[in-house]
Design an enzyme around this catalytic site. Structure first.
Site, PDB file in Angstrom:
ATOM      1  N   LEU A   1      42.505 108.714  64.649  1.00 24.24           N
ATOM      2  CA  LEU A   1      41.203 108.598  65.308  1.00 24.24           C
ATOM      3  C   LEU A   1      40.015 108.349  64.373  1.00 24.24           C
ATOM      4  O   LEU A   1      38.915 108.128  64.842  1.00 24.24           O
ATOM      5  CB  LEU A   1      40.940 109.838  66.176  1.00 24.24           C
ATOM      6  CG  LEU A   1      41.898 109.975  67.364  1.00 24.24           C
ATOM      7  CD1 LEU A   1      41.575 111.207  68.187  1.00 24.24           C
ATOM      8  CD2 LEU A   1      41.872 108.734  68.258  1.00 24.24           C
TER       9      LEU A   1
ATOM     10  N   HIS B   1      46.914  99.767  70.195  1.00 21.98           N
ATOM     11  CA  HIS B   1      45.887 100.219  71.141  1.00 21.98           C
ATOM     12  C   HIS B   1      46.480 100.162  72.547  1.00 21.98           C
ATOM     13  O   HIS B   1      47.132  99.179  72.908  1.00 21.98           O
ATOM     14  CB  HIS B   1      44.658  99.300  71.027  1.00 21.98           C
ATOM     15  CG  HIS B   1      43.523  99.762  71.875  1.00 21.98           C
ATOM     16  ND1 HIS B   1      42.737 100.844  71.535  1.00 21.98           N
ATOM     17  CD2 HIS B   1      43.069  99.328  73.075  1.00 21.98           C
ATOM     18  CE1 HIS B   1      41.838 101.047  72.491  1.00 21.98           C
ATOM     19  NE2 HIS B   1      42.018 100.134  73.433  1.00 21.98           N
TER      20      HIS B   1
ATOM     21  N   ASN C   1      47.409  98.527  63.762  1.00 16.19           N
ATOM     22  CA  ASN C   1      47.116  99.599  64.723  1.00 16.19           C
ATOM     23  C   ASN C   1      47.716  99.213  66.070  1.00 16.19           C
ATOM     24  O   ASN C   1      47.943  98.032  66.349  1.00 16.19           O
ATOM     25  CB  ASN C   1      45.600  99.747  64.860  1.00 16.19           C
ATOM     26  CG  ASN C   1      45.204 100.840  65.837  1.00 16.19           C
ATOM     27  OD1 ASN C   1      45.791 101.928  65.850  1.00 16.19           O
ATOM     28  ND2 ASN C   1      44.230 100.561  66.689  1.00 16.19           N
TER      29      ASN C   1
ATOM     30  N   GLU D   1      54.846 101.041  74.276  1.00 14.93           N
ATOM     31  CA  GLU D   1      54.579 101.215  72.836  1.00 14.93           C
ATOM     32  C   GLU D   1      55.863 101.542  72.080  1.00 14.93           C
ATOM     33  O   GLU D   1      56.152 100.950  71.034  1.00 14.93           O
ATOM     34  CB  GLU D   1      53.557 102.341  72.624  1.00 14.93           C
ATOM     35  CG  GLU D   1      52.198 102.005  73.172  1.00 14.93           C
ATOM     36  CD  GLU D   1      51.158 103.074  72.898  1.00 14.93           C
ATOM     37  OE1 GLU D   1      49.976 102.731  72.837  1.00 14.93           O
ATOM     38  OE2 GLU D   1      51.513 104.262  72.759  1.00 14.93           O
TER      39      GLU D   1
ATOM     40  N   GLY E   1      52.281 112.200  68.023  1.00 17.46           N
ATOM     41  CA  GLY E   1      53.170 111.471  67.114  1.00 17.46           C
ATOM     42  C   GLY E   1      54.418 110.890  67.755  1.00 17.46           C
ATOM     43  O   GLY E   1      55.406 110.654  67.072  1.00 17.46           O
ATOM     44  N   SER E   2      54.366 110.618  69.069  1.00 15.47           N
ATOM     45  CA  SER E   2      55.581 110.060  69.690  1.00 15.47           C
ATOM     46  C   SER E   2      55.897 108.671  69.126  1.00 15.47           C
ATOM     47  O   SER E   2      57.066 108.323  68.951  1.00 15.47           O
ATOM     48  CB  SER E   2      55.464 110.028  71.219  1.00 15.47           C
ATOM     49  OG  SER E   2      54.536 109.063  71.627  1.00 15.47           O
ATOM     50  N   ASN E   3      54.876 107.891  68.817  1.00 18.38           N
ATOM     51  CA  ASN E   3      55.141 106.576  68.205  1.00 18.38           C
ATOM     52  C   ASN E   3      55.711 106.755  66.797  1.00 18.38           C
ATOM     53  O   ASN E   3      56.627 106.032  66.406  1.00 18.38           O
ATOM     54  CB  ASN E   3      53.868 105.729  68.161  1.00 18.38           C
ATOM     55  CG  ASN E   3      53.578 105.075  69.490  1.00 18.38           C
ATOM     56  OD1 ASN E   3      54.204 104.083  69.853  1.00 18.38           O
ATOM     57  ND2 ASN E   3      52.655 105.639  70.252  1.00 18.38           N
TER      58      ASN E   3
ATOM     59  N   ASP F   1      39.182  98.544  66.774  1.00 23.96           N
ATOM     60  CA  ASP F   1      40.005  97.768  67.719  1.00 23.96           C
ATOM     61  C   ASP F   1      39.663  96.279  67.714  1.00 23.96           C
ATOM     62  O   ASP F   1      39.596  95.639  68.768  1.00 23.96           O
ATOM     63  CB  ASP F   1      39.828  98.320  69.152  1.00 23.96           C
ATOM     64  CG  ASP F   1      40.199  99.788  69.240  1.00 23.96           C
ATOM     65  OD1 ASP F   1      41.149 100.189  68.553  1.00 23.96           O
ATOM     66  OD2 ASP F   1      39.540 100.516  69.991  1.00 23.96           O
TER      67      ASP F   1
HETATM   68  C1  GRF Z   1      49.033 105.761  71.607  1.00 25.53           C
HETATM   69  O1  GRF Z   1      48.859 105.612  72.977  1.00 25.53           O
HETATM   70  C2  GRF Z   1      48.344 104.661  70.852  1.00 25.53           C
HETATM   71  O2  GRF Z   1      48.194 103.491  71.596  1.00 25.53           O
HETATM   72  C3  GRF Z   1      46.984 105.206  70.575  1.00 25.53           C
HETATM   73  O3  GRF Z   1      47.199 106.581  70.362  1.00 25.53           O
HETATM   74  C4  GRF Z   1      48.341 107.010  71.090  1.00 25.53           C
HETATM   75  C5  GRF Z   1      49.204 107.817  70.166  1.00 25.53           C
HETATM   76  O4  GRF Z   1      50.227 108.470  70.869  1.00 25.53           O
HETATM   77  N1  GRF Z   1      46.349 104.514  69.493  1.00 25.53           N
HETATM   78  P1  GRF Z   1      51.348 109.281  70.102  1.00 25.53           P
HETATM   79  O5  GRF Z   1      50.662 110.345  69.264  1.00 25.53           O
HETATM   80  O6  GRF Z   1      52.102 108.318  69.258  1.00 25.53           O
HETATM   81  O7  GRF Z   1      52.189 109.894  71.169  1.00 25.53           O
END
Ligand code: GRF
Length: 199
Positions: A97, A116, A114, A186, A12-14, A157
């Site tokens: 996923l 990617h 999304n 990202e 969940g870093s994003n 994708d």
């Molecule tokens: C990211 O690299 C994104 O591109 C992919 O899944 C990853 C999620 O990373 N779809 P995080 O959980 O947000 O760290």
């Protein structure tokens, strides 16, 4: 107020960066003007994995979360009613996923995006996620990789590309070092692209 839901299966870093971006910054004592809070709120975190790191982030940030059930997601209402009831108008996938059911895509036309970790249309598809993507990019001897932000349709994708950013693949890169570089891209771009799409 535009309410977004983030769907994630992993760390969940994003999600964290997106929550930070849309959180109103408290005014500093010596600042004359308050920074205007965004009219966007991360209102729900959705995950298919009860042990996912993103749920700890939701708890820490006081964002409501929803753990979804496979049967209901794919053969029930796809949680459309729950999302609508929560006032969600936009869905952001960040490391989610499961493929989205048609019912959910139809309920949010052009409102699901999304990210990617590669330059689509190359290195996408069902089995290309996480480190598999970076392994494939390195094995192919690519000199460049990057990120793709795209609308979501019924194919993995595949939806219309909104934004791409690139970074070099270095000769001594491992999937891990490349992943770190890509994560940085990202974090830098995903919140800003979301803001632009919603403004
Ligand atoms: C990211 O690299 C994104 O591109 C992919 O899944 C990853 C999620 O990373 N779809 P995080 O959980 O947000 O760290």
């Amino acid at each position: 107020m535009k309410k977004i839901a983030i769907f994630a299966s992993g760390a969940g870093s994003n999600a964290q960066k997106i929550i930070d971006h849309f959180s109103p910054t408290p005014a500093l004592p010596d600042r004359k003007e308050k920074k205007k809070p965004f009219a966007v709120q991360v209102a729900l975190i959705v995950s298919n994995k009860k042990e996912a790191g993103v749920l700890k982030i939701a708890e820490k940030e006081n964002v409501p979360s929803l753990i979804i059930d496979k049967e209901k997601f794919f053969r029930g209402n796809a949680y459309v009613d729950e999302l609508k009831e929560a006032g969600i108008g936009f869905i952001v996938l960040a490391g989610f996923l499961w493929k989205l059911p048609q019912q959910l895509i139809k309920a949010f036309p052009d409102k699901i995006i999304n990210i990617h970790p590669a330059l689509l249309p190359k290195y996408g598809g069902k089995d290309l996620y996480g480190s598999h993507v970076h392994e494939a990019v390195i094995a192919a001897g690519e000199k460049e990789s990057g990120i793709t932000i795209h609308y979501v349709d019924e194919v993995y994708d595949h939806g219309k590309i909104i934004f791409q950013a690139t970074c070099p693949v270095q000769e001594n890169d491992s999937p891990h070092s490349l992943a770190e570089r890509i994560h940085h891209l990202e974090h830098l771009h995903y919140p800003v692209v979301i803001e632009k799409l919603l403004s």
